[in-house]
Scaffold this active site. Structure first.
Site: not given
Length: 126
Positions: A26, A29-30, A106
């Site tokens: 994740h 991805e960011h 998150e």
């Protein structure tokens, strides 16, 4: 209609995270949305927004997907900018620190849904 493009990377999702680094997929991805070697400090999302485009991405259990849409007149340049994510990422330290905080918040274990997800992930055999 408006042209759209996407790239899905199979096998690069949350199941690929090393146990000692949960959230790594994740985070990557960011970070791919951060400035890159080809386009410097100009971020893709801002560039797209200035041209009435939009982008997003998500990290699933078994893949990461990036997608965008933009008016046809900007498609060629948008594709070049999109490709630069993957060919020339920089992962600048200041962006890394900011995105680590975002991903941590998150993925924080502050609700039952997130706790269930991590239990499933720990018990799954991908």
């Amino acid at each position: 209609g408006r042209p759209e493009a996407a790239l899905s990377v199979d096998g690069a999702g949350q199941f690929a995270d090393p146990p000692e680094l949960p959230g790594l997929a994740h985070l990557c991805e960011h970070m791919l949305f951060a400035p890159n070697e080809r386009y410097g400090e100009e971020e893709f999302e801002g560039w797209l927004s200035d041209r009435d485009g939009a982008s997003n991405a998500f990290t699933a259990l078994d893949l990461v997907c990036f997608h965008f849409s933009v008016d046809r007149e900007f498609l060629q340049e948008a594709l070049d900018r999109f490709a630069a994510f993957f060919r020339m990422p920089l992962f600048p330290e200041e962006a890394l620190a900011r995105e680590v905080q975002r991903v941590d918040s998150e993925l924080a274990l502050n609700n039952d849904l997130t706790r269930r997800f991590y239990l499933l992930k720990a018990l799954a055999n991908p």
